[in-house]
Write an enzyme that holds these catalytic residues in place. Sequence first.
Site, mmCIF file in Angstrom:
data_model
loop_
_atom_site.group_PDB
_atom_site.id
_atom_site.type_symbol
_atom_site.label_atom_id
_atom_site.label_comp_id
_atom_site.label_asym_id
_atom_site.label_seq_id
_atom_site.Cartn_x
_atom_site.Cartn_y
_atom_site.Cartn_z
ATOM 1 N N GLU A 1 -9.758 5.926 2.949
ATOM 2 C CA GLU A 1 -10.586 4.865 3.512
ATOM 3 C C GLU A 1 -9.646 3.700 3.802
ATOM 4 O O GLU A 1 -8.605 3.572 3.179
ATOM 5 C CB GLU A 1 -11.663 4.443 2.516
ATOM 6 C CG GLU A 1 -11.211 3.437 1.442
ATOM 7 C CD GLU A 1 -10.129 3.955 0.500
ATOM 8 O OE1 GLU A 1 -10.013 5.178 0.323
ATOM 9 O OE2 GLU A 1 -9.377 3.124 -0.051
ATOM 10 N N SER B 1 1.681 -9.755 -0.638
ATOM 11 C CA SER B 1 1.361 -8.324 -0.578
ATOM 12 C C SER B 1 1.594 -7.689 0.789
ATOM 13 O O SER B 1 1.800 -6.484 0.875
ATOM 14 C CB SER B 1 -0.088 -8.106 -1.015
ATOM 15 O OG SER B 1 -0.959 -8.884 -0.208
ATOM 16 N N LYS C 1 0.814 -1.216 0.000
ATOM 17 C CA LYS C 1 0.000 0.000 0.000
ATOM 18 C C LYS C 1 0.851 1.272 0.000
ATOM 19 O O LYS C 1 0.436 2.301 -0.521
ATOM 20 C CB LYS C 1 -0.940 0.003 1.201
ATOM 21 C CG LYS C 1 -1.946 -1.151 1.215
ATOM 22 C CD LYS C 1 -3.078 -0.944 0.248
ATOM 23 C CE LYS C 1 -4.068 -2.110 0.264
ATOM 24 N NZ LYS C 1 -5.085 -1.990 -0.786
HETATM 25 C C1 LIG Z 1 -1.653 -6.971 2.650
HETATM 26 C C2 LIG Z 1 -2.794 -6.646 1.756
HETATM 27 N N1 LIG Z 1 -2.936 -7.303 0.603
HETATM 28 C C3 LIG Z 1 -3.958 -7.052 -0.230
HETATM 29 C C4 LIG Z 1 -4.932 -6.136 0.071
HETATM 30 C C5 LIG Z 1 -6.083 -5.953 -0.879
HETATM 31 O O1 LIG Z 1 -6.006 -4.794 -1.639
HETATM 32 P P1 LIG Z 1 -5.621 -4.828 -3.163
HETATM 33 O O2 LIG Z 1 -6.479 -5.857 -3.821
HETATM 34 O O3 LIG Z 1 -5.924 -3.446 -3.634
HETATM 35 O O4 LIG Z 1 -4.203 -5.150 -3.288
HETATM 36 C C6 LIG Z 1 -4.838 -5.404 1.267
HETATM 37 C C7 LIG Z 1 -5.858 -4.398 1.611
HETATM 38 O O5 LIG Z 1 -5.956 -3.873 2.653
HETATM 39 C C8 LIG Z 1 -3.740 -5.677 2.124
HETATM 40 O O6 LIG Z 1 -3.601 -5.020 3.289
#
Ligand SMILES: Cc1ncc(COP(=O)(O)O)c(C=O)c1O
Lengths: 270, 391
Positions: free
Chosen positions: B112, B377, B90
């Site tokens: 948000e 992620s 993020k």
């Molecule tokens: C670690 C992590 N992965 C994935 C996501 C999902 O978001 P996005 O699909 O935009 O990557 C989030 C959302 O809060 C997150 O904190």
Amino acid sequence: MAPTIDLFALTRDSRQRSHKLLVMYLTCGYCEHNWTFPLAREVFAAGADIIELGMPFSDPLADGPTIQAASQHALDNGTTSKEYFEGASQISELGPTLFMGYLNSVTSIPHFLERAHDAQLCGLVLPGGPVTSESFSSFEQFSARLNLPRIPFISPTSSQDRIAQIDVMDAPFIYAVSIAGVTGARAQLDTSVDTYLAGLKKSLKTPFLAGFGVSSPETARRIVSIADGVIVGSALLDGIGSSASLEQACKFTSEFVQSLREAIDEPLSA
Amino acid sequence: MSYDYPDINGFFGEYGGQFIPETLVAPCQELARQYRTAALDPGFHQELMWHLHDFAGRPTPLYPAERLSDRFGFQIFLKREDLVHTGAHKLNNALGQALLAMRIGKTRVIAETGAGQHGVATATVCARFGLECVVYMGAKDMERQAPNVARMKMLGSEVRAVTSGTQTLKDATSEAIRDWVTNVHDTFYLIGSVVGPHPYPLMVREFQKVIGEETREQCADRGIVPQILLACVGGGSNAIGFFFPFIEFSGVQLIGVEAGGEGDGSPHHAAALTRGTPGVLHGSRSYVLQNIDGQILEAHSISAGLDYPGIGPEHSFLFDTGRVSYVRVSDDQALASARELAKLEGIIPALESAHALAHLAKLKQEGFTKTAIVCLSGRGDKDMGTYGAHN
Ligand SMILES: Cc1ncc(COP(=O)(O)O)c(C=O)c1O
């Protein structure tokens, strides 16, 4: 069945007669299913020209706390598209009625435009957009064909170019958002609103009605001293919501709408 | 094959666009214009690269997960976004948008957040750049992601509890948009995923594509030839950022993993693409979870970051065209995969990322034998409460 009212003729004639339009918003199914029609009857009887019947939506982006809560309440009561169309066709018998709601209802409910047309509705108000047809031309053409005009919006952030573009969209009236923000009664409207509306009066050929934030007869009067009419919603719902019974809600509605009507109709020189 | 989306009006085929109140039309057009100018300015890129490098800690490793590879019988690499400062991808986007906000001269930032990772990233950049910051968060999410609430507050942000509707990310987003409509003169809305009206889906993708660009370089340097890329999909920002630089390489299969919640027999899930239909939510047209009247339904996922009934418009387009495949894994599968990664590799993943990991078992079942890369992620510190409760 009364014939569908031609909103174009209505706003044109009102302007010619210097009759200022009073538009009241009601959420369908608020507070109870069987309240909507009796309240609408009071609204028209007390002198409103047009009703905007709100289709409650789960995520009303352009609405403040009052309409959010009323929408949620109506949905929790089991209000569905069946009630919107039934309500609309009953209320249309009493006077000109528009739907106010969000695009996702329009695009998701099967045969929405045909059913709205059958219910004798005379227009659509979608405060969450789309505003012009750049993002949704196919829908635009469709609703024009069904004689269901969509009311375009102008806001204090709209550019002069855009105002000019919206003015030639061939709408029965333009909804001028009085303040940058969401719906909801405000105790006072800043004097910048008068300047902004006076500017619109100069630039626009299309009749325009102002709404968002109007809660008192005084403010309504201030607005119609410039605009072709005024739109009031949250202040009415606030009163209905704090009523203990349908009878009380009807009484409040009648008195409130009447007070707006009187203030609007008072001769300007007074 | 050249991939050139979105178009000038922000459409990816029939998805995207700007479905917003009139008050936001001029500001969104201005933002799109400012973004285009910034994107062409080498100075803007240099500044962003500097912050990504020295503040965020990029590039992140492409890590060969040997014990996990042994377990599944094919080669697995992890793109370690969990090692980015603040613990998730993020921050890549938050840095980009904050620099843009300052360039435009906005002094107040709103955001948000669901899992709190985007809220923490936004609070972090606002602290770093001295911007006022308000984060909207569903009351239910504040409870299940309490450590992140504490972090945002320590970073100097105000966290506003959203108690309307489902009290999760959907309503936090609606509330942030309402704040934006009201305060648009001085406020920059820093959206956390590839959702919202144009130019956000474009802008957020461009700020997140560093994930895939680095991966591509790391593969080239080390002679790694991936056949499959896997990422979890909430709004879809880590997935698009990871996939986008590979989109024109037809030999690479791209798989997005949605939150299947309680499973395929249950109505409790967050699979907007594979179990939803096209609609309009939060400013753009995309797949959403909705009923026959177009009322948006409550999503369910054990992972707050995936608990959203919509998805980015570009994913809707890629789903329809078939360039990206989308699958679902359940809450239980994600939990089990998180445990497995912790034990085998010494890495506790975020519950969101664990959804991507959970699809590895399916690949093994299907007889996959080559090389897969998973976008990890985020890290799992924020989820320790949930992991503890489901032991
Ligand atoms: C670690 C992590 N992965 C994935 C996501 C999902 O978001 P996005 O699909 O935009 O990557 C989030 C959302 O809060 C997150 O904190």
